[in-house]
Motif scaffolding. Structure first.
Motif, short mmCIF file in Angstrom:
data_model
loop_
_atom_site.label_atom_id
_atom_site.label_comp_id
_atom_site.label_asym_id
_atom_site.label_seq_id
_atom_site.Cartn_x
_atom_site.Cartn_y
_atom_site.Cartn_z
N LEU A 105 34.73 32.75 45.35
CA LEU A 105 35.64 33.76 45.86
C LEU A 105 35.58 34.11 47.45
O LEU A 105 36.58 34.10 47.99
N LEU A 109 38.90 33.99 49.53
CA LEU A 109 39.29 35.44 49.95
C LEU A 109 39.44 35.45 51.40
O LEU A 109 40.44 35.82 52.09
N VAL A 268 43.41 35.66 44.91
CA VAL A 268 42.16 35.14 44.39
C VAL A 268 42.51 33.82 43.63
O VAL A 268 41.46 33.23 43.41
N SER A 309 43.02 41.32 39.49
CA SER A 309 43.39 41.85 41.00
C SER A 309 44.72 41.87 41.43
O SER A 309 45.06 42.80 42.26
#
Lengths: 333, 278
Positions: A105, A109, A268, A309
């Motif tokens: 992640l 990101l 994501v 998300s």
């Protein structure tokens, strides 16, 4: 007024999350074929074994709770979602899905967050200028040239960049998020290494996305400039710069921000192809590997993360929108 | 003193089928404080005349004539400096009151922008007070400056536009059908407000419209435009009693009179309707 609005939007977000979790639970169970059986058959085939595997299948079913009634499975799925326990990876067995996601992640990101924000700011600004009649012709030609890139898929741009700057000129590394063997720490060396490795992937996304942002913004700008309030602003003798910024750009920006929130919700899941081309250790690369290996739990975990998300990004946008567009909260009555 | 003198104004639009003369040889002048009405059907060149004055023609250009504002030849003013004349010497009350205010800026900010870009400096408190006074003069509460346009009614928005038009105390106000987007009762009130602030300011005003009745009450002199030409000018009373041009006669005849109102009523009992009832 605002509290009521926030409550309504929050309820909407919860509804979306509940639906997403439910669909995420149901969909794999509706699919034909048994993942456990398929996985074990594959394991046996590669291991050279054979024969009756029904005992093993039953054991694994019990291990994953697949032998229980659907409703019981559903509730236990909710329990595990709340405790952030998304199960274990089938392909890399003892590794937990939550661990796999957490490992990828930050990379994703960082890369996509940066690339998306840069292309949004540059593209929106460029689109605004392209829609503005006073923009010099040279700037206009340059901008239109950049828009051409948006018709080239970003993985193709990535491959060209990779070939030119990593293989021919050798200015940037060809892949990875960090040099091999270097441990991550919060220091200058780590940051420059990350930036150096991220330059080509980020550049390929930015080059591909700028044009899309610019095109959308130019269209909005042209339609906003036809509004009566622009005519009155000009009649008022305002400076062109002020008309451009506060009467034109400021109004044309609203749909762009909706698009930005949607895009940020999507990041994501990573830019799968870019991450694959540059072997970037993000979620997208992991998802790609999981799909190739039929790693159901990892796929399910990443899809869940994605839908939640997006719901959260939309909620944040809903909170910010009344600040950007004063008509939103009170405009309903 | 002559505020505005238009001599033989001609405005041309280039079209694929050759040049189109939207305004041809139009001449009229206004004294300080005078009210002049410009009537005519859509496309007769009323708005184009005003836009030519503001130098805000989209795609059109002035190909002939002279425009004198307070004795100054406007043709001699370069594009870059024209901005400083707008609203300072001649202001515009727009046609589409509903959509003429920027939806994302508060009213106070939109009025304040006029001061800011015409080099009028105030302290923040003085600016607030002055904007509040302006709003009070057009019959709005000073607190309206903290509102957004969507929180106002159509009539209030048009009043805001009038407040803007008098902010820099111009000597000429151009009002392009300022009440056409409003309903009849609000029209009268807004027009009365426009007339009052114009009188207080001593500015001359050009009022564009096609409602002859509304015009007759408001202006002293009237000009009738037809197909880009000013076919008739004169005091309102003279034009109404003795129209020279056939188009003017048509405009006046289109007004409902008491005689014809009576005939509308009797029409209910017309043989056609009675036959329909059977």
């Amino acid at each position: 007024m605002y509290a009521q609005y926030v409550a309504r939007r929050f309820g909407m977000m919860l509804l979306v999350v509940v639906l997403a979790v439910s669909i995420n639970f149901l969909l794999p169970r509706l699919m034909p074929g048994d993942p456990v059986e398929a996985q074990l058959n594959q394991l046996l085939a590669t291991g050279g074994g054979g024969g009756d595997i029904s005992a093993m299948v039953d054991a694994y079913r019990a291990r994953f709770g697949l032998d229980q009634p659907l409703l019981a499975q559903y509730f236990s799925y909710w329990r595990s979602v709340f405790s952030l326990d998304l199960g274990v990876s089938l392909a890399a067995y003892p590794e937990r899905v939550s661990h796999a996601i957490l490992a990828g992640l930050p990379w994703t990101l960082g890369l996509l967050g940066f690339a998306t924000l840069v292309s949004f700011v540059l593209g929106t600004w460029l689109g605004g200028l392209l829609g503005w009649p006073r923009t010099p012709r040279i700037a206009r030609a340059f901008g239109s040239g950049l828009i051409l890139f948006s018709s080239v898929p970003y993985f193709l741009i990535g491959m060209v960049l990779l070939y030119l700057f990593a293989i021919v000129f050798r200015w940037f590394p060809a892949g990875g998020g960090m040099p091999f063997g270097q441990s991550a720490g919060f220091n200058w060396q780590t940051l420059t290494a990350i930036a150096w490795h991220g330059t080509l992937p980020a550049a390929s996304i930015i080059l591909a996305e700028i044009g899309a942002w610019a095109l959308g913004m130019r269209g909005m700008m042209v339609s906003v400039l036809g509004e009566d309030y622009i005519t009155l602003a000009e009649a008022k003798g305002l400076k062109p710069r002020r008309i451009f910024r506060w009467y034109g750009l400021r109004n044309a920006l609203l749909p762009q921000l909706t698009k930005l929130a949607m895009t940020l919700g999507h990041i994501v899941s990573g830019a799968i192809l870019v991450e694959v081309i540059f072997s970037y250790p993000g979620i997208g690369f992991r998802l790609y590997q999981a799909i190739q290996a039929n790693d159901y739990f990892v796929i399910q975990g990443i899809v869940l993360l994605l839908s939640v998300s997006i719901a959260i990004a939309m909620f944040i946008l809903d909170l910010a929108y009344p600040l950007i567009d004063p008509r939103i909260t009170t405009g309903r009555e | 003193m002559t505020v505005l003198d238009i001599r033989n104004l001609t405005v041309e639009y280039r079209t694929p089928r050759g040049p189109f003369h939207a305004v041809r040889n139009v001449s009229f002048s206004l004294e300080a404080g005078e009210r002049f009405g410009l009537v005519g059907e859509s496309g007769s060149g009323k708005s184009t005349t005003i836009l030519a004055l503001m130098r805000m023609l989209r795609g059109g250009m002035i190909t002939g004539g002279e425009l004198l504002l307070n004795g100054r030849d406007l043709a001699a003013v370069p594009d870059a400096r024209y901005r400083t004349i707008r609203f300072a010497e001649m202001s515009l009350v727009p046609q589409g009151a509903m959509s003429s205010l920027n939806p994302v800026l508060k009213i106070g900010r939109q009025i304040g922008d006029i001061f800011a870009d015409h080099r009028v400096r105030h302290t923040p408190e003085a600016r607030r007070r002055i904007i509040g006074d302006l709003l009070a003069r057009v019959g709005l509460a000073p607190e309206v400056q903290d509102r957004f346009p969507h929180e106002l009614s159509g009539g209030m928005k048009q009043r805001v536009c009038i407040a803007m038009a008098i902010a820099l105390k111009p000597s000429l106000i151009l009002a392009d059908e300022p009440t056409s987007a409003l309903d009849v009762m609000v029209q009268k009130q807004v027009l009365a407000t426009l007339g009052r602030v114009q009188r207080e300011l001593g500015a001359a005003i050009v009022l564009i419209g096609h409602d002859m009745a509304l015009m007759a009450h408001f202006v002293g002199r009237l000009g009738v435009m037809y197909r880009g030409e000013l076919v008739e000018t004169g005091p309102v009373r003279e034009i109404f009693t003795n129209p020279q041009h056939p188009y003017t006669r048509m405009l006046i005849d289109s007004l409902p009179s008491f005689d014809r109102l009576a005939s509308f009523r009797t029409a209910k009992r017309s043989p056609v309707l009675q036959r329909g009832r059977v």
